[in-house]
Scaffold this motif. Structure first.
Motif, PDB file in Angstrom:
ATOM      1  N   LYS A  22       0.821  -1.219   0.000  1.00  0.00           N
ATOM      2  CA  LYS A  22       0.000   0.000   0.000  1.00  0.00           C
ATOM      3  C   LYS A  22       0.852   1.265   0.000  1.00  0.00           C
ATOM      4  O   LYS A  22       0.526   2.251  -0.664  1.00  0.00           O
ATOM      5  N   GLU A  23       1.955   1.224   0.716  1.00  0.00           N
ATOM      6  CA  GLU A  23       2.781   2.421   0.850  1.00  0.00           C
ATOM      7  C   GLU A  23       3.824   2.559  -0.265  1.00  0.00           C
ATOM      8  O   GLU A  23       4.139   3.665  -0.701  1.00  0.00           O
ATOM      9  N   LYS A  24       4.363   1.417  -0.705  1.00  0.00           N
ATOM     10  CA  LYS A  24       5.465   1.475  -1.668  1.00  0.00           C
ATOM     11  C   LYS A  24       5.119   0.864  -3.022  1.00  0.00           C
ATOM     12  O   LYS A  24       5.923   0.906  -3.947  1.00  0.00           O
ATOM     13  N   GLU A  25       3.923   0.265  -3.129  1.00  0.00           N
ATOM     14  CA  GLU A  25       3.508  -0.454  -4.350  1.00  0.00           C
ATOM     15  C   GLU A  25       4.511  -1.545  -4.731  1.00  0.00           C
ATOM     16  O   GLU A  25       4.828  -1.758  -5.894  1.00  0.00           O
ATOM     17  N   SER A  26       5.019  -2.204  -3.687  1.00  0.00           N
ATOM     18  CA  SER A  26       5.944  -3.310  -3.904  1.00  0.00           C
ATOM     19  C   SER A  26       5.778  -4.314  -2.779  1.00  0.00           C
ATOM     20  O   SER A  26       5.167  -4.013  -1.743  1.00  0.00           O
TER      21      SER A  26
END
Length: 1005
Positions: A22-26
């Motif tokens: 959610k925060e880093k898209e990883s």
């Protein structure tokens, strides 16, 4: 620091994944754009289970921990072959470290899980749940599109033991196990984390983790034991079964000949395995019996091809005496065994393939009817797990459902292709050649190995990027900052940069020299037109003796920065050996003249036809700085016991070839002594002389040890030059070259195998012998001018090439003998910097910053593609000067991580090491371009105080995250207590790292 991994609790890893995505898209550093989803609806079927991809990691380092399996699944793996378990486990299982060496071919010294069997079971169950969650949460599939396949070994008693039996039963149905219920409980209490996954999805998750198994047949496992194990798993455990088979089934002679044919001559086999392992005839008979047994039970049986190949450790690649070979060197052997067995069973044999599979061959393997396909070595290389995405996308439209038949004719054709496919032939690159001699920095480590490996440190990624956008003038401006001879080096540079290129670990080097040539042809003339000589900024004068690459580069760099420079040259034109000795089929005069104009236009003054017999005292009366760029023109000693006077000096021959080739008579038979570039030039030139029928290069070692550039060797062969290897010339007698036959012995200090006389004499017919044995420095000339020499007759110089006489410099070949053009330019740069510094003048070698598109560069990670044309080369460049992160790519456990840090660094991208996730396999150290090991040398995050205390790594352990209190081992190795905000306790860099970890990456702590 311990080499024991610490499994992450299910709740922690669940929170980590959901927060990171959610925060880093990883997830574990793998970006969402690399997540794989089958859009075609096609699938394969293995043992009745539908898979949306036929690919997966082989049982090994990439299937040992939960995060490994998650990473593999996200990128396109759907057949997950879990790491092998055996009765000996945990601390009772000795695994030498480092245990992986995948620099080129793959090698390892570990075979089954390093965890306790119970811990391994927990990891697999946690991964099973997470894959179901990710499948729904990321909208990768509506139904389960993956399967787990367990692997056990290595003897029946061990497999029947309570430890392994409990494991197998738990994998057959995990519903009553502790970990199963714990995972369900954690998921239920954290349903708020999910957008798509719900309670119904949770209840649908089957507790049947594995309905199939692979029998791991460690080398030396008795044939009767293999059949007993397989019968037990079929009859007692009712499991569909694959049996691992070893390349030793092919026989030692076949394996040796195949490896030799493909260039892997250095590999030393262990004959014991070929004698003691399962034999081919026994294997076929066993498989026939097992196929009948499986059929009666409505189960399926197949083979896993192949296991690794045991070879002897000869060059200290790994600790111990024996290691297991995998990767591209195994491909042709595995295909050979697959073809042989498939024909034996008329195509009716299920094969799970693993043996050098990668992007360049997975489609061919699948096309013959083999499925699934697993791999280990390719995803241990740069790009890592992200390589799988490209392979899965390549295969998606070629999936054909359940196994039916292997096309044996097509498989035979694939075998022939494999034996000649460039991707699987051993090339001339050595293991050491990519490493730089620079220590790995703890911070700001992103660096382009090509630029650092280039003697003049050109900004290669920058000019490659500009050339790709057709901004040739801007690209040339960057090249010309450091390179005084861009046209010449675009044609004949030995391109050391290309031997350092990160793409070598993907497919092949960027064609850096060719790209430079494109830039030169499109921009140099315009650049020269726009040159305006710099104003003279010093009243000191410089004289350069010698107009070769070293002298001219010194002159250019000094004049461009405001010095008054005069060049004196004894010949009538510039560029020395480049103009007078290097054949015109390698470089045309036009390119030489163009570079000379570049220098001349800067305002350098020239005096040609000047006697080289200089006198330093007389020169000092007119000039303040003297540069002796006199080269190395003195003929070297011909290593012949008799008739050495009959040998023609190669440089003398090449000079004559360039001036009067039509008047040269060499006879019919020519032999060239030597293996360097000059020898190749002489041989190729001799082929062009009228009347010459045969040209041979005589060398005392084999071709692989010849110092000439690989392309020069290839060109010589393509033009009909014959290499007479393992021959040491002894003398010339009448029209005969007398040679002694040699064999290769032990390796010398340079890593080359020393030639050893065999005692046999070989006589070659010859009309002319050309000796390319290296030229010497005219040390007498230097001695007469009171320049101090060392014991070898070379001038004593400092790092700026300054001699024992102040302000007298000796760059280029006159330093140590013949070297490369680009090294001569590098010497000129060093001399110029030193003189400019003495004069208080600035130099213009500063690096130019070129903006990059980070998303575009990241999209290239894990994508393999061959060079197709110069115009497209820039799309292959990985811009390593801005983004490296190889240690992150190649870590199976994701123990190295990139964090974004604001302030305090030249780059916001910094590497940290997560100690608890590392087993010290050593793979990151293999691929890091620096000297060093990221798992030891980067800032390390410890998960407990005990690990911190038992380590020497610089790093920290969080004691109280809410109060930001931690224990830190600083860069000076001193251990301190530190609270964020305190001054003068830790360095600013360490503070920024700790602060970023707490504020933005607490899920890793």
């Amino acid at each position: 620091m311990s080499d024991r991994m610490r499994p992450i609790s299910f709740e922690k890893i669940l929170l980590w994944i959901t927060r990171e995505v959610k925060e880093k898209e990883s997830i574990f550093g793998i970006h969402k754009n690399k997540f794989y989803k089958n859009e075609s609806g096609k699938s394969i079927e293995v043992f009745g289970e539908k898979l949306s991809s036929p690919l997966g990691p082989a049982a090994g380092p990439n299937t040992q921990l939960t995060q490994n399996i998650v990473s593999a699944y996200l990128t396109g793996s759907r057949f997950i072959e879990l790491k092998t378990v055996q009765v000996i486990d945990g601390e009772d299982l000795p695994v030498a470290k480092p245990c992986i060496h995948a620099q080129d071919e793959g090698y390892n010294v570990e075979w089954s899980t390093e965890l306790k069997v119970s811990d391994a079971f927990n990891e697999y169950i946690k991964a099973w749940f997470l894959l179901h969650i990710l499948m729904r949460e990321l909208n990768l599939s509506k139904q389960r599109d993956f399967m787990f396949n367990m692997s056990v070994g290595y003897d029946l008693n061990g497999i029947k033991s309570p430890k392994i039996d409990n494991y197998i039963e738990g994998m057959r149905n995990a519903s009553n196990t502790k970990v199963w219920n714990e995972c369900k409980k954690v998921i239920t209490s954290n349903m708020n984390l999910f957008d798509n996954f719900n309670e119904k999805d949770l209840e649908k998750i089957s507790p049947v983790i594995c309905s199939s198994i692979t029998v791991s047949t460690l080398h030396g496992c008795p044939p009767e034991e293999i059949e007993k194990i397989s019968n037990y798993l079929l009859r007692e455990k009712k499991l569909n079964t694959f049996i691992k088979m070893n390349p030793t089934l092919l026989g030692e002679k076949f394996v040796r000949n195949t490896l030799n044919t493909m260039g892997y001559v250095y590999i030393t086999l262990n004959e014991d395995h070929f004698k003691n392992d399962l034999q081919y005839g026994d294997a076929v008979a066993m498989l026939q019996r097992l196929k009948d047994a499986a059929r009666k039970m409505n189960l399926e049986i197949g083979v896993k091809l192949t296991n690794t190949l045991p070879v002897k450790i000869q060059n200290s690649e790994l600790p111990g005496e024996e290691m297991y070979m995998s990767g591209r060197s195994l491909f042709s052997l595995t295909i050979s065994l697959a073809s042989k067995l498939a024909k034996e069973f008329e195509g009716d044999l299920q094969i799970s393939y693993s043996g050098g599979a990668d992007f360049f061959n997975v489609d061919k393997i699948l096309a013959v009817g083999i499925q699934p396909v697993t791999f280990a070595t390719t995803i241990l290389k740069p790009g890592g797990y992200e390589r799988i995405t490209q392979m899965a996308q390549k295969l998606e439209k070629k999936l054909k459902g359940a196994f039916s038949q292997i096309d044996t004719d097509m498989l035979s054709k694939l075998l022939l292709e494999a034996l000649n496919d460039k991707h699987y032939l051993k090339n001339s690159r050595t293991v050491e050649s990519k490493k730089l001699s620079i220590e790995l920095p703890i911070y700001d480590c992103a660096a382009a190995p090509c630029s650092i490996g280039c003697p003049i440190n050109q900004q290669i990624p920058e000019y490659i990027a500009l050339a790709g956008k057709k901004k040739y003038y801007e690209a040339f401006s960057i090249i010309a900052k450091d390179n005084a001879s861009p046209a010449i080096t675009a044609a004949i540079c030995n391109h050391n940069c290309q031997f350092k290129c990160t793409r070598l670990d993907y497919d092949s080097s960027i064609l850096i020299r060719d790209m430079k040539k494109v830039v030169v042809l499109n921009a140099e003339k315009k650049y020269i037109e726009n040159i305006k000589p710099a104003d003279i900024k010093s009243n000191k004068k410089v004289v350069v003796i010698g107009a070769g690459p070293a002298g001219l580069s010194t002159a250019l760099f000094l004049r461009r920065n405001g010095m008054d420079v005069t060049v004196m040259e004894q010949k009538e034109k510039s560029y020395g050996a480049v103009r007078y000795a290097i054949p015109d089929f390698r470089i045309p005069y036009e390119m030489i003249d163009q570079d000379f104009e570049l220098i001349k236009k800067q305002g350098v003054k020239f005096k040609f036809g000047i006697n080289e017999d200089f006198n330093i005292d007389e020169l000092k009366e007119k000039y303040d700085y003297i540069i002796l760029a006199i080269g190395a023109w003195k003929p070297g000693r011909v290593p012949l016991k008799e008739g050495s006077e009959k040998a023609v000096n190669a440089i003398a021959f090449l000079e004559r070839y360039k001036s009067e080739k039509e008047n040269i008579n060499l006879g019919n038979q020519v032999c060239v002594i030597g293996g360097g570039n000059v020898a190749m030039d002489a041989a190729r030139a001799a082929k062009r002389i009228a009347g010459v029928e045969n040209v041979s290069v005589v060398y005392r070692r084999t071709r692989e040890y010849m110092p000439a550039d690989s392309e020069e060797l290839d060109l010589a062969v393509s033009e009909g030059v014959v290499f007479r290897e393992l021959l040491a010339p002894m003398g010339i007698r009448e029209n005969k070259l007398i040679c002694q036959e040699m064999t290769l012995g032990e390796r010398d200090a340079s890593g080359r195998r020393s030639p050893v006389p065999s005692g046999k004499e070989v006589i070659l017919d010859v009309d002319t012998v050309i000796a390319a044995v290296g030229e010497k420095v005219n040390s007498d000339l230097l001695k007469r001018n009171a320049i101090e020499l060392d014991s070898k007759g070379f001038p004593k110089l400092n790092t700026a090439c300054e001699s024992s006489i102040s302000n007298v410099y000796i760059p280029g070949d006159a330093k140590k003998g013949p070297a490369t053009i680009v090294k001569a330019i590098a010497d000129g740069k060093a001399v110029a910097k030193d003189i400019l510094s003495k004069e208080g003048l600035n130099n213009d070698f500063e690096k130019k910053v070129i903006p990059i598109d980070e998303k575009e560069i990241y999209s290239r990670k894990g994508v393999l593609r061959d060079s197709e044309s110069c115009e497209e080369e820039s799309e292959r460049c990985l811009s390593c000067s801005n983004i490296c992160e190889l240690c992150v790519d190649v870590c199976p456990n994701r123990a190295n991580a990139v964090i974004n840090v604001e302030g305090g660094f030249s780059s916001s991208h910094q590497i940290i090491h997560l100690d608890g996730m590392c087993n010290e396999c050593g793979n990151c150290g293999i691929f890091c371009p620096y000297k060093g090991n990221p798992y030891k040398d980067k800032v390390t995050v410890f998960w407990n105080e005990n690990d911190f205390e038992n380590s020497k790594n610089k790093g920290f352990y969080i004691i109280d995250i809410k109060k930001s209190i931690c224990k830190v081992r600083r860069e000076d190795d001193k251990v301190v207590m530190y609270t964020i905000g305190e001054k003068d306790i830790v360095s600013k860099e360490m503070e920024y790292i700790i602060r970023s970890c707490i504020d933005k990456y607490s899920y890793m702590l």
